[in-house]
Design a protein around this motif. Structure first.
Motif, PDB file in Angstrom:
ATOM      1  N   ARG A   4      11.187   5.797  -0.798  1.00  0.00           N
ATOM      2  CA  ARG A   4      10.890   5.152   0.477  1.00  0.00           C
ATOM      3  C   ARG A   4      11.011   3.633   0.351  1.00  0.00           C
ATOM      4  O   ARG A   4      11.498   2.957   1.257  1.00  0.00           O
ATOM      5  N   LEU A   5      10.576   3.108  -0.769  1.00  0.00           N
ATOM      6  CA  LEU A   5      10.704   1.665  -0.981  1.00  0.00           C
ATOM      7  C   LEU A   5      12.168   1.248  -1.060  1.00  0.00           C
ATOM      8  O   LEU A   5      12.541   0.153  -0.612  1.00  0.00           O
ATOM      9  N   ALA A   6      13.004   2.123  -1.629  1.00  0.00           N
ATOM     10  CA  ALA A   6      14.434   1.821  -1.699  1.00  0.00           C
ATOM     11  C   ALA A   6      15.049   1.774  -0.305  1.00  0.00           C
ATOM     12  O   ALA A   6      15.970   0.973  -0.041  1.00  0.00           O
ATOM     13  N   GLN A   7      14.553   2.610   0.608  1.00  0.00           N
ATOM     14  CA  GLN A   7      15.070   2.602   1.980  1.00  0.00           C
ATOM     15  C   GLN A   7      14.696   1.313   2.709  1.00  0.00           C
ATOM     16  O   GLN A   7      15.428   0.852   3.586  1.00  0.00           O
ATOM     17  N   PHE A   8      13.532   0.735   2.335  1.00  0.00           N
ATOM     18  CA  PHE A   8      13.080  -0.481   3.017  1.00  0.00           C
ATOM     19  C   PHE A   8      14.028  -1.657   2.757  1.00  0.00           C
ATOM     20  O   PHE A   8      14.071  -2.606   3.528  1.00  0.00           O
ATOM     21  N   ALA A   9      14.777  -1.593   1.663  1.00  0.00           N
ATOM     22  CA  ALA A   9      15.634  -2.728   1.297  1.00  0.00           C
ATOM     23  C   ALA A   9      16.704  -2.986   2.346  1.00  0.00           C
ATOM     24  O   ALA A   9      17.168  -4.132   2.489  1.00  0.00           O
ATOM     25  N   ASP A  15      11.281  -5.444  10.636  1.00  0.00           N
ATOM     26  CA  ASP A  15      11.029  -4.010  10.440  1.00  0.00           C
ATOM     27  C   ASP A  15      10.481  -3.747   9.043  1.00  0.00           C
ATOM     28  O   ASP A  15       9.679  -2.831   8.836  1.00  0.00           O
ATOM     29  N   LYS A  16      10.922  -4.563   8.090  1.00  0.00           N
ATOM     30  CA  LYS A  16      10.444  -4.381   6.712  1.00  0.00           C
ATOM     31  C   LYS A  16       8.938  -4.639   6.629  1.00  0.00           C
ATOM     32  O   LYS A  16       8.218  -3.909   5.946  1.00  0.00           O
ATOM     33  N   ALA A  17       8.422  -5.664   7.319  1.00  0.00           N
ATOM     34  CA  ALA A  17       6.989  -5.947   7.304  1.00  0.00           C
ATOM     35  C   ALA A  17       6.202  -4.782   7.883  1.00  0.00           C
ATOM     36  O   ALA A  17       5.182  -4.367   7.320  1.00  0.00           O
ATOM     37  N   VAL A  44       2.677  -2.817  -4.659  1.00  0.00           N
ATOM     38  CA  VAL A  44       2.437  -4.246  -4.818  1.00  0.00           C
ATOM     39  C   VAL A  44       3.523  -4.878  -5.695  1.00  0.00           C
ATOM     40  O   VAL A  44       4.018  -5.975  -5.393  1.00  0.00           O
ATOM     41  N   ASP A  45       3.907  -4.200  -6.764  1.00  0.00           N
ATOM     42  CA  ASP A  45       4.937  -4.721  -7.647  1.00  0.00           C
ATOM     43  C   ASP A  45       6.261  -4.898  -6.903  1.00  0.00           C
ATOM     44  O   ASP A  45       6.970  -5.905  -7.079  1.00  0.00           O
ATOM     45  N   ASN A  46       6.587  -3.931  -6.049  1.00  0.00           N
ATOM     46  CA  ASN A  46       7.821  -4.016  -5.274  1.00  0.00           C
ATOM     47  C   ASN A  46       7.760  -5.163  -4.266  1.00  0.00           C
ATOM     48  O   ASN A  46       8.723  -5.924  -4.106  1.00  0.00           O
ATOM     49  N   GLU A  51      13.219  -9.675  -4.690  1.00  0.00           N
ATOM     50  CA  GLU A  51      13.702 -10.884  -4.021  1.00  0.00           C
ATOM     51  C   GLU A  51      14.021 -10.640  -2.559  1.00  0.00           C
ATOM     52  O   GLU A  51      13.984 -11.559  -1.744  1.00  0.00           O
ATOM     53  N   SER A  52      14.332  -9.394  -2.214  1.00  0.00           N
ATOM     54  CA  SER A  52      14.684  -9.086  -0.825  1.00  0.00           C
ATOM     55  C   SER A  52      13.469  -9.098   0.096  1.00  0.00           C
ATOM     56  O   SER A  52      13.613  -9.132   1.319  1.00  0.00           O
ATOM     57  N   VAL A  53      12.265  -9.047  -0.495  1.00  0.00           N
ATOM     58  CA  VAL A  53      11.026  -9.072   0.298  1.00  0.00           C
ATOM     59  C   VAL A  53      10.570 -10.516   0.412  1.00  0.00           C
ATOM     60  O   VAL A  53      10.334 -11.186  -0.593  1.00  0.00           O
ATOM     61  N   GLY A  54      10.443 -10.992   1.624  1.00  0.00           N
ATOM     62  CA  GLY A  54      10.063 -12.389   1.826  1.00  0.00           C
ATOM     63  C   GLY A  54       8.608 -12.658   1.469  1.00  0.00           C
ATOM     64  O   GLY A  54       7.772 -11.749   1.367  1.00  0.00           O
TER      65      GLY A  54
END
Length: 469
Positions: A4-9, A15-17, A44-46, A51-54
């Motif tokens: 699921r975290l991979a899909q958020f990328a 939408d990511k927030a 939390v680590d992700n 870097e893609s997460v602001g």
């Protein structure tokens, strides 16, 4: 979780927030929380390290996690502790970007450690909080609360050296708040720091002051009163201690406490015996039983003895007090002996204090130098003469040809009251002495008497009637 975290990328930032916050809420809401620690670690680590997460999104996730932890959504305390510690370790390399969230997590971790009575660990966590820099500088009142809490935790583990460092910081900010609870905690820390620093007179006064504060629990006030009595007993003998002892003896609450008998004997300047202090010794804390060292000069002076004394088995071989309690009792007994004897030999004082004659002379000399004992030392005759009884004799009303006047003295038990009475008697005796001597033998006596009479008349303290023939 990882899929699921991979899909958020691939999502945009808005939408990511929303996706990250929804996933966190879903993880925290599940009934089975056995794997909660691992899932939150991955999330939390992700959020922090991708870097893609602001930065705005990662801060929001951490803020939501801090809020959920503070509201008790993680039911198991041990698991909550692990989550907080793990989150802090993940964020540590980028702590500058998350100072507000890290501070909140540290406060929570300190609360958990304090509940587990891991005092030093809780203090260490609080010392890592950034108070003076970063995104949001805390107000002085909040800094004071943090410093006082650190001091209190360190003192629980008797780390007085480190506690004093943070107490000094708190003292600079004590004026910044009017919050009653914080100020009371600061004053208690002040008393305990004085206690650990062996400033027993200051500690006794502060403990006694706090024992009257109505906002403090009654049991705590009783404990503070007991601490005040203990510090007063351990304080250096002398006039300042006499004032503190008098204040405590006037406090009717002290009669109910175990140390009252020793306190009363010290107040009345009575000599203490070893068996009397044995029980009291068992109530002392480790820092109040600390070993004290003897200086090389004192050791040398204490070792000096005549040849006939060197082989005398009746003379003590102790060269000085071994502990704080030993020193307090010896100094008190020395002061008490000055109320009993006009003079005493080094050897006699040594037998009384269980010290070598040289060590007894050294202790008396130091107390005389510090103005805690009135007397003089004749090293040729090996004799200590005390001045207290001599002053009382001078004021017995023997002047002016009146002879010995029998006086009944009220035993108030207060040395300063006795001193005041003694000054009054001495003044009266001098006036009587002047009245019985001719004016010609006293320089300017007539002028001085006339001036005194005029002053008393102006004040309305004396009046003169008509003299009838």
């Amino acid at each position: 979780m990882e899929s699921r975290l991979a899909q958020f990328a691939a999502l945009n930032q808005k939408d990511k927030a929303t996706a990250y916050q929804s996933l966190l809420a879903e993880v925290l809401a599940q009934e089975d929380q056995s794997n909660l620690h691992a899932e939150i670690h991955t999330l939390v680590d992700n959020a922090v390290n991708q870097e893609s997460v602001g930065l705005v999104i990662s801060r929001g996730i951490l803020s939501e996690l801090v809020k959920a932890l503070s509201e008790g959504k993680v039911r198991n305390t041990e698991q909550r502790k692990r989550i907080v510690e793990d989150t802090l370790s993940i964020v540590q390399p980028r702590i500058v970007s998350y100072e507000e969230q890290v501070n909140s997590l540290r406060f929570q971790l300190a609360d958990i450690l304090e509940e587990e009575e891991q005092w030093s660990d809780a203090a260490r966590v609080l010392t890592g909080i950034s108070l003076d820099s970063g995104q949001r500088s805390l107000p002085d009142a909040e800094k004071l609360r943090v410093y006082v809490r650190i001091v209190r935790l360190l003192l629980e583990d008797e780390d007085s050296v480190e506690a004093e460092r943070y107490y000094n910081r708190a003292a600079l900010l004590a004026h910044s708040t009017t919050e009653r609870e914080t100020l009371l905690q600061f004053k208690l820390c002040q008393a305990r720091i004085s206690d650990y620093s062996r400033k027993f007179l200051e500690a006794a006064s502060r403990y006694h002051e706090l024992s009257w504060v109505a906002e403090i629990d009654e049991e705590e006030r009783k404990h503070m009163l007991s601490a005040a009595m203990t510090c007063a007993i351990l304080a250096p003998a002398g006039p300042n201690r006499s004032r503190v002892l008098a204040a405590l003896c006037r406090d009717e609450r002290t009669a109910e406490l175990p140390s009252f008998n020793i306190l009363l004997k010290m107040f009345h300047d009575r000599i203490l015996r070893p068996n009397e202090i044995k029980e009291f010794e068992g109530t002392l804390k480790p820092h109040q039983l600390a070993k004290i060292s003897i200086s090389s000069n004192d050791r040398l002076a204490s070792a000096v003895a005549d040849d006939d004394q060197a082989n005398d088995a009746t003379i003590s071989t102790r060269k000085g007090p071994a502990t704080v309690l030993d020193r307090a009792v010896m100094e008190h007994n020395l002061l008490a002996s000055s109320k009993i004897y006009n003079n005493i030999t080094f050897r006699g004082l040594g037998a009384l204090l269980d010290l070598t004659p040289g060590a007894a002379e050294t202790m008396a000399r130091r107390m005389i130098e510090q103005r805690r004992l009135k007397g003089s030392i004749d090293q040729v005759e090996k004799l200590i003469s005390f001045d207290v009884l001599g002053e009382e004799d001078d004021a017995q009303g023997k002047a002016g040809g009146l002879g010995d006047v029998e006086q009944v003295e009220e035993d108030t038990g207060a040395p300063f009251t006795k001193r005041w009475d003694m000054q009054i008697r001495l003044t009266a005796a001098n006036v009587s002495r002047f009245a019985t001597r001719p004016y010609t033998s006293i320089p300017n006596c007539e002028f001085q008497v006339e001036t005194i009479v005029q002053h008393l008349t102006e004040k309305g303290l004396v009046s003169f009637g008509a003299v009838q023939a």
